[in-house]
Design an enzyme around this catalytic site. Sequence first.
Site, PDB file in Angstrom:
ATOM      1  N   ARG A  46      32.155   6.674  45.505  1.00  0.00           N
ATOM      2  CA  ARG A  46      32.380   7.568  46.653  1.00  0.00           C
ATOM      3  C   ARG A  46      33.725   8.284  46.558  1.00  0.00           C
ATOM      4  O   ARG A  46      33.876   9.391  47.066  1.00  0.00           O
ATOM      5  CB  ARG A  46      32.300   6.789  47.959  1.00  0.00           C
ATOM      6  CG  ARG A  46      30.879   6.372  48.299  1.00  0.00           C
ATOM      7  CD  ARG A  46      30.829   5.842  49.701  1.00  0.00           C
ATOM      8  NE  ARG A  46      29.511   5.358  50.061  1.00  0.00           N
ATOM      9  CZ  ARG A  46      29.237   4.763  51.227  1.00  0.00           C
ATOM     10  NH1 ARG A  46      30.193   4.598  52.115  1.00  0.00           N
ATOM     11  NH2 ARG A  46      28.040   4.346  51.495  1.00  0.00           N
ATOM     12  N   ASP A 158      34.227   7.744  67.248  1.00  0.00           N
ATOM     13  CA  ASP A 158      34.017   7.218  65.895  1.00  0.00           C
ATOM     14  C   ASP A 158      35.325   7.405  65.134  1.00  0.00           C
ATOM     15  O   ASP A 158      36.183   8.206  65.525  1.00  0.00           O
ATOM     16  CB  ASP A 158      32.874   7.957  65.179  1.00  0.00           C
ATOM     17  CG  ASP A 158      32.290   7.138  64.032  1.00  0.00           C
ATOM     18  OD1 ASP A 158      31.246   6.504  64.225  1.00  0.00           O
ATOM     19  OD2 ASP A 158      32.899   7.111  62.941  1.00  0.00           O
TER      20      ASP A 158
END
Length: 289
Positions: A46, A158
Amino acid sequence: MHTNDLMNEIITETMSHEDFARFSKFIYDDYGIKLTSSKKTMLESRLQRRLRNLDIKTFSDYYDFVFSADGIKNEIVHLIDAVTTNKTDFFREPGCFDYLSRNALSRLIESHGAGICRELRVWSAGCSSGEEPYTLAMVLDSFKSRQPDFRFSILATDISTRMLKIAARAVYEQERILPVPDAEKRKYFMTSKDAKKNLVRIVPELRSRVTFRRLNLMERDFGIGEHMDIIFCRNVIIYFDRNTQEKLLNRLSGYLIRGGYLILGHSEILTNMDVPLERVAPTVYMKKR
Ligand SMILES: C[S@@+](CC[C@H](N)C(=O)[O-])C[C@H]1O[C@@H](n2cnc3c(N)ncnc32)[C@H](O)[C@@H]1O
Protein backbone atom coordinates in the site's frame (compact mmCIF):
# COMPACT_ATOMS: atom_id res chain seq x y z
CA MET A 1 8.33 2.08 -21.14
CA HIS A 2 5.65 4.29 -19.49
CA THR A 3 7.02 6.49 -16.65
CA ASN A 4 4.89 4.77 -14.00
CA ASP A 5 6.05 1.34 -15.14
CA LEU A 6 9.60 2.58 -15.05
CA MET A 7 9.11 3.79 -11.47
CA ASN A 8 7.60 0.40 -10.58
CA GLU A 9 10.76 -1.18 -11.85
CA ILE A 10 12.95 1.17 -9.87
CA ILE A 11 11.25 0.47 -6.52
CA THR A 12 12.26 -3.07 -5.80
CA GLU A 13 13.21 -2.38 -2.20
CA THR A 14 11.18 -4.30 0.35
CA MET A 15 10.39 -2.98 3.82
CA SER A 16 12.88 -4.14 6.41
CA HIS A 17 11.62 -5.65 9.68
CA GLU A 18 13.09 -2.65 11.52
CA ASP A 19 11.15 -0.20 9.34
CA PHE A 20 7.98 -2.24 9.75
CA ALA A 21 8.51 -2.23 13.53
CA ARG A 22 8.98 1.57 13.50
CA PHE A 23 5.85 2.19 11.41
CA SER A 24 3.70 -0.25 13.38
CA LYS A 25 4.81 1.19 16.74
CA PHE A 26 3.86 4.72 15.65
CA ILE A 27 0.53 3.55 14.19
CA TYR A 28 -0.30 1.64 17.37
CA ASP A 29 0.81 4.38 19.80
CA ASP A 30 -0.98 7.22 18.05
CA TYR A 31 -3.91 5.53 16.30
CA GLY A 32 -4.53 2.34 18.31
CA ILE A 33 -4.34 0.17 15.19
CA LYS A 34 -2.48 -3.06 15.80
CA LEU A 35 -0.47 -4.26 12.80
CA THR A 36 0.69 -7.82 13.36
CA SER A 37 3.72 -8.97 11.39
CA SER A 38 1.37 -10.70 8.92
CA LYS A 39 0.38 -7.18 7.76
CA LYS A 40 3.91 -6.30 6.62
CA THR A 41 3.30 -7.20 2.97
CA MET A 42 0.00 -5.31 2.99
CA LEU A 43 1.64 -2.16 4.39
CA GLU A 44 4.55 -2.47 2.00
CA SER A 45 2.37 -2.77 -1.09
CA ARG A 46 0.00 0.00 0.00
CA LEU A 47 2.88 2.39 0.67
CA GLN A 48 4.67 1.65 -2.64
CA ARG A 49 2.39 4.09 -4.43
CA ARG A 50 3.21 6.86 -1.94
CA LEU A 51 6.92 6.27 -2.40
CA ARG A 52 6.46 6.45 -6.17
CA ASN A 53 4.39 9.65 -5.98
CA LEU A 54 6.94 11.30 -3.73
CA ASP A 55 9.89 9.89 -5.65
CA ILE A 56 11.33 8.37 -2.47
CA LYS A 57 13.40 5.25 -3.01
CA THR A 58 13.44 3.45 0.34
CA PHE A 59 11.01 2.87 3.22
CA SER A 60 13.65 4.13 5.59
CA ASP A 61 13.78 7.48 3.73
CA TYR A 62 9.99 7.50 3.70
CA TYR A 63 9.93 7.02 7.50
CA ASP A 64 12.26 10.00 7.92
CA PHE A 65 10.08 12.04 5.59
CA VAL A 66 6.90 11.18 7.54
CA PHE A 67 8.48 12.65 10.69
CA SER A 68 9.97 15.74 9.04
CA ALA A 69 8.12 19.03 9.62
CA ASP A 70 6.54 18.78 6.15
CA GLY A 71 5.66 15.10 6.68
CA ILE A 72 4.01 15.64 10.06
CA LYS A 73 1.84 18.31 8.48
CA ASN A 74 0.99 16.61 5.20
CA GLU A 75 2.06 12.99 5.02
CA ILE A 76 0.71 11.28 8.15
CA VAL A 77 -2.83 11.36 6.69
CA HIS A 78 -1.58 9.36 3.68
CA LEU A 79 0.21 6.87 5.89
CA ILE A 80 -2.99 6.35 7.89
CA ASP A 81 -5.01 6.01 4.70
CA ALA A 82 -2.67 3.20 3.69
CA VAL A 83 -3.21 1.40 6.97
CA THR A 84 -6.96 1.59 7.52
CA THR A 85 -9.53 -0.81 6.15
CA ASN A 86 -12.55 1.06 4.95
CA LYS A 87 -14.95 -1.68 3.96
CA THR A 88 -18.54 -0.58 4.45
CA ASP A 89 -22.00 -0.84 2.88
CA PHE A 90 -25.42 0.76 2.91
CA PHE A 91 -27.65 -1.11 5.40
CA ARG A 92 -24.69 -3.20 6.54
CA GLU A 93 -25.64 -5.67 9.30
CA PRO A 94 -29.22 -4.37 9.12
CA GLY A 95 -30.60 -5.82 12.39
CA CYS A 96 -29.53 -2.78 14.38
CA PHE A 97 -31.42 -0.39 12.07
CA ASP A 98 -34.60 -2.40 12.65
CA TYR A 99 -33.94 -2.25 16.38
CA LEU A 100 -33.69 1.55 16.19
CA SER A 101 -36.97 2.00 14.29
CA ARG A 102 -38.92 -0.56 16.31
CA ASN A 103 -37.57 -0.04 19.84
CA ALA A 104 -34.81 2.43 20.56
CA LEU A 105 -36.24 5.60 19.01
CA SER A 106 -39.61 5.41 20.79
CA ARG A 107 -37.84 4.53 24.03
CA LEU A 108 -35.54 7.57 23.72
CA ILE A 109 -38.55 9.79 23.04
CA GLU A 110 -40.35 8.43 26.10
CA SER A 111 -37.41 8.62 28.49
CA HIS A 112 -35.67 11.82 27.33
CA GLY A 113 -37.95 13.50 24.81
CA ALA A 114 -35.03 12.94 22.44
CA GLY A 115 -36.04 13.99 18.93
CA ILE A 116 -39.16 15.83 20.14
CA CYS A 117 -38.22 18.21 23.00
CA ARG A 118 -34.80 18.54 21.42
CA GLU A 119 -32.90 17.12 18.45
CA LEU A 120 -31.94 13.44 18.66
CA ARG A 121 -28.14 13.30 18.41
CA VAL A 122 -26.42 10.40 16.67
CA TRP A 123 -22.71 9.85 16.09
CA SER A 124 -21.26 7.51 13.50
CA ALA A 125 -17.68 7.03 14.73
CA GLY A 126 -15.54 5.44 11.99
CA CYS A 127 -17.98 6.34 9.20
CA SER A 128 -15.66 5.43 6.30
CA SER A 129 -17.09 6.59 2.93
CA GLY A 130 -20.46 7.60 4.38
CA GLU A 131 -22.72 4.60 3.76
CA GLU A 132 -23.35 4.11 7.50
CA PRO A 133 -24.35 7.71 8.40
CA TYR A 134 -26.49 8.02 5.25
CA THR A 135 -28.22 4.73 6.08
CA LEU A 136 -28.90 6.16 9.53
CA ALA A 137 -30.21 9.36 7.98
CA MET A 138 -32.62 7.31 5.82
CA VAL A 139 -33.82 5.30 8.81
CA LEU A 140 -34.33 8.40 10.96
CA ASP A 141 -36.01 10.34 8.15
CA SER A 142 -38.39 7.41 7.54
CA PHE A 143 -39.20 7.42 11.27
CA LYS A 144 -39.89 11.15 10.95
CA SER A 145 -42.49 10.52 8.25
CA ARG A 146 -44.51 8.64 10.93
CA GLN A 147 -43.75 11.23 13.63
CA PRO A 148 -43.52 14.63 11.91
CA ASP A 149 -42.14 16.64 14.92
CA PHE A 150 -39.17 14.33 15.12
CA ARG A 151 -35.78 16.10 14.65
CA PHE A 152 -32.29 14.64 14.42
CA SER A 153 -28.71 15.41 13.52
CA ILE A 154 -25.87 13.06 12.69
CA LEU A 155 -22.19 13.61 13.34
CA ALA A 156 -20.00 11.33 11.22
CA THR A 157 -16.27 11.08 11.89
CA ASP A 158 -13.33 9.13 10.58
CA ILE A 159 -9.59 9.34 10.67
CA SER A 160 -9.22 9.01 6.91
CA THR A 161 -9.47 12.30 5.03
CA ARG A 162 -9.73 10.35 1.77
CA MET A 163 -12.84 8.54 3.01
CA LEU A 164 -14.34 11.74 4.42
CA LYS A 165 -14.03 13.42 1.02
CA ILE A 166 -15.92 10.57 -0.65
CA ALA A 167 -18.51 10.67 2.14
CA ALA A 168 -19.14 14.40 1.86
CA ARG A 169 -19.48 14.17 -1.93
CA ALA A 170 -22.08 11.42 -1.46
CA VAL A 171 -21.71 10.06 -5.02
CA TYR A 172 -21.76 6.27 -5.32
CA GLU A 173 -21.77 3.67 -8.05
CA GLN A 174 -25.21 2.26 -8.73
CA GLU A 175 -24.17 -1.24 -7.58
CA ARG A 176 -23.35 0.11 -4.11
CA ILE A 177 -27.00 0.84 -3.42
CA LEU A 178 -28.26 -2.70 -4.11
CA PRO A 179 -28.87 -3.31 -0.36
CA VAL A 180 -31.05 -0.17 -0.11
CA PRO A 181 -34.83 -0.96 -0.09
CA ASP A 182 -36.62 0.28 -3.24
CA ALA A 183 -38.71 2.93 -1.49
CA GLU A 184 -35.56 4.48 0.03
CA LYS A 185 -33.76 4.27 -3.31
CA ARG A 186 -36.49 6.33 -4.94
CA LYS A 187 -36.73 8.83 -2.12
CA TYR A 188 -33.12 9.43 -1.17
CA PHE A 189 -31.02 9.05 -4.34
CA MET A 190 -30.71 11.10 -7.51
CA THR A 191 -29.46 9.33 -10.64
CA SER A 192 -26.83 10.87 -12.87
CA LYS A 193 -28.14 12.77 -15.94
CA ASP A 194 -25.60 10.89 -17.96
CA ALA A 195 -27.01 7.32 -17.83
CA LYS A 196 -23.68 5.88 -18.97
CA LYS A 197 -22.04 7.08 -15.78
CA ASN A 198 -23.91 4.64 -13.58
CA LEU A 199 -23.68 6.97 -10.59
CA VAL A 200 -26.15 8.05 -7.92
CA ARG A 201 -26.02 10.83 -5.35
CA ILE A 202 -27.70 11.24 -1.98
CA VAL A 203 -30.38 13.97 -2.16
CA PRO A 204 -29.39 17.34 -0.61
CA GLU A 205 -32.05 17.18 2.17
CA LEU A 206 -30.48 13.99 3.51
CA ARG A 207 -26.90 15.21 3.01
CA SER A 208 -27.67 18.27 5.09
CA ARG A 209 -28.50 16.06 8.09
CA VAL A 210 -24.96 14.72 8.31
CA THR A 211 -21.88 16.67 9.42
CA PHE A 212 -18.55 15.07 8.57
CA ARG A 213 -15.42 15.73 10.58
CA ARG A 214 -11.98 14.17 10.92
CA LEU A 215 -11.50 12.64 14.34
CA ASN A 216 -8.90 10.22 15.65
CA LEU A 217 -10.55 8.02 18.28
CA MET A 218 -7.20 7.83 20.08
CA GLU A 219 -7.07 11.61 20.64
CA ARG A 220 -7.40 12.85 24.20
CA ASP A 221 -10.04 15.41 23.39
CA PHE A 222 -12.73 14.58 20.83
CA GLY A 223 -13.93 18.20 20.86
CA ILE A 224 -17.53 17.05 21.19
CA GLY A 225 -19.48 19.17 23.68
CA GLU A 226 -22.81 17.36 23.77
CA HIS A 227 -23.93 13.96 24.91
CA MET A 228 -25.17 11.60 22.23
CA ASP A 229 -28.35 9.53 22.25
CA ILE A 230 -26.91 6.89 19.95
CA ILE A 231 -23.33 6.09 18.96
CA PHE A 232 -22.47 3.76 16.10
CA CYS A 233 -18.91 2.47 16.30
CA ARG A 234 -19.10 -0.59 14.10
CA ASN A 235 -16.20 -2.58 12.71
CA VAL A 236 -13.67 -0.08 14.06
CA ILE A 237 -12.49 -1.45 17.41
CA ILE A 238 -11.79 -4.78 15.75
CA TYR A 239 -8.42 -3.31 14.68
CA PHE A 240 -7.48 -2.35 18.27
CA ASP A 241 -6.10 -4.58 21.01
CA ARG A 242 -8.31 -5.49 23.96
CA ASN A 243 -6.95 -2.89 26.33
CA THR A 244 -7.42 -0.10 23.77
CA GLN A 245 -10.92 -1.41 23.00
CA GLU A 246 -11.93 -1.32 26.66
CA LYS A 247 -10.57 2.20 27.15
CA LEU A 248 -12.28 3.48 24.02
CA LEU A 249 -15.62 1.89 24.89
CA ASN A 250 -15.48 3.56 28.30
CA ARG A 251 -14.75 6.90 26.66
CA LEU A 252 -17.57 6.46 24.13
CA SER A 253 -19.93 5.52 26.98
CA GLY A 254 -18.94 8.81 28.62
CA TYR A 255 -20.36 10.61 25.58
CA LEU A 256 -23.70 8.76 25.82
CA ILE A 257 -26.73 9.87 27.82
CA ARG A 258 -27.90 7.32 30.40
CA GLY A 259 -30.13 4.88 28.57
CA GLY A 260 -28.42 5.85 25.28
CA TYR A 261 -27.32 3.22 22.78
CA LEU A 262 -23.95 2.05 21.52
CA ILE A 263 -23.98 -0.09 18.41
CA LEU A 264 -21.01 -2.30 17.57
CA GLY A 265 -20.18 -4.62 14.67
CA HIS A 266 -21.12 -8.31 14.65
CA SER A 267 -17.67 -9.56 15.51
CA GLU A 268 -17.09 -7.05 18.34
CA ILE A 269 -17.89 -8.72 21.64
CA LEU A 270 -17.74 -7.11 25.08
CA THR A 271 -17.52 -10.27 27.18
CA ASN A 272 -15.61 -9.66 30.43
CA MET A 273 -14.96 -6.01 29.70
CA ASP A 274 -15.41 -3.49 32.46
CA VAL A 275 -17.77 -1.09 30.66
CA PRO A 276 -21.05 0.54 31.79
CA LEU A 277 -23.05 -1.10 29.01
CA GLU A 278 -25.64 -3.86 28.87
CA ARG A 279 -26.53 -5.84 25.79
CA VAL A 280 -30.15 -5.33 24.75
CA ALA A 281 -30.07 -6.98 21.29
CA PRO A 282 -27.37 -8.49 19.05
CA THR A 283 -24.71 -5.74 18.57
CA VAL A 284 -26.86 -3.21 20.50
CA TYR A 285 -25.77 -2.03 23.98
CA MET A 286 -27.47 0.39 26.34
CA LYS A 287 -25.64 2.67 28.77
CA LYS A 288 -26.60 1.57 32.26
CA ARG A 289 -28.94 3.90 34.14
C1 LIG B 1 -14.13 -1.09 8.33
S1 LIG B 1 -14.53 0.60 8.39
C2 LIG B 1 -16.14 0.53 9.12
C3 LIG B 1 -17.11 1.53 8.52
C4 LIG B 1 -18.53 1.49 9.11
N1 LIG B 1 -18.52 1.83 10.50
C5 LIG B 1 -19.15 0.14 8.88
O1 LIG B 1 -19.25 -0.66 9.82
O2 LIG B 1 -19.56 -0.15 7.75
C6 LIG B 1 -13.50 1.17 9.74
C7 LIG B 1 -13.26 2.67 9.73
O3 LIG B 1 -12.64 3.04 10.97
C8 LIG B 1 -11.72 4.08 10.70
N2 LIG B 1 -10.71 4.14 11.79
C9 LIG B 1 -9.73 3.26 12.07
N3 LIG B 1 -8.98 3.69 13.11
C10 LIG B 1 -9.51 4.88 13.51
C11 LIG B 1 -9.17 5.82 14.52
N4 LIG B 1 -8.13 5.64 15.35
N5 LIG B 1 -9.94 6.92 14.64
C12 LIG B 1 -10.99 7.11 13.80
N6 LIG B 1 -11.35 6.28 12.81
C13 LIG B 1 -10.62 5.17 12.67
C14 LIG B 1 -11.12 3.70 9.36
O4 LIG B 1 -10.55 4.81 8.69
C15 LIG B 1 -12.32 3.10 8.63
O5 LIG B 1 -12.94 4.02 7.77
